[in-house]
Design an enzyme around this catalytic site. Structure first.
Site: not given
Length: 150
Positions: A48, A64-67
């Site tokens: 991402n 704030m890493p997320h998927a």
């Protein structure tokens, strides 16, 4: 959410990372180790950022890493990594704290974001995060507000 958002096992302090990708991988691996996500989720977090750029920067020095939930979320929660030194994206933006986000659906995503926003909305709290040397300092920041809400 009437339970704690963060467990001690999901926190790492004074960590050295070689670049942003390594930092995100460390943060994501914590989510894997604590049973929140599958390894596919960590790969999706990195993919991402490669595709969308450093959209994960949500406050000064905080990323704030997320998927997406379908990328491998097992259980909602967060991980927190405090780096020894700031890491820089290609665009010059820097971060020192990573808050890995695992949400099961849009409602839990919003609930977790609200809890995180309570912490990072004040410069004093961000400073406490960036300079934390003990696990209980971080646990207090994320869990203390919930205890008063019940």
């Amino acid at each position: 959410m009437n339970r704690k958002i963060l467990d001690k096992q999901a926190i790492l302090l004074n960590i050295t990372a070689t670049d942003w990708e390594n930092a995100v991988r460390i943060c994501g691996d914590l989510l894997v180790q604590t049973g929140k996500v599958e390894t596919t989720y960590v790969e999706a977090m990195i993919r991402n950022i490669h595709e969308l750029g450093p959209y994960i920067l949500i406050a000064p020095s905080v990323a704030m890493p997320h998927a997406r939930p379908e990328d491998g979320v097992i259980q909602e929660g967060i991980s927190v990594v405090v780096l020894k030194e700031e890491i820089e994206f290609e665009n010059g933006k820097k971060f020192k704290v990573l808050i890995g986000l695992a949400a099961l659906n849009s409602k839990s995503h919003i609930d977790i974001l609200q809890k995180v926003a309570e912490v990072i909305s004040q410069a004093e709290s961000i400073d406490r995060l960036k300079n934390a040397t003990r696990y209980d300092e971080i646990l207090r920041l994320f869990n203390e507000k919930e205890e008063h809400e019940s």
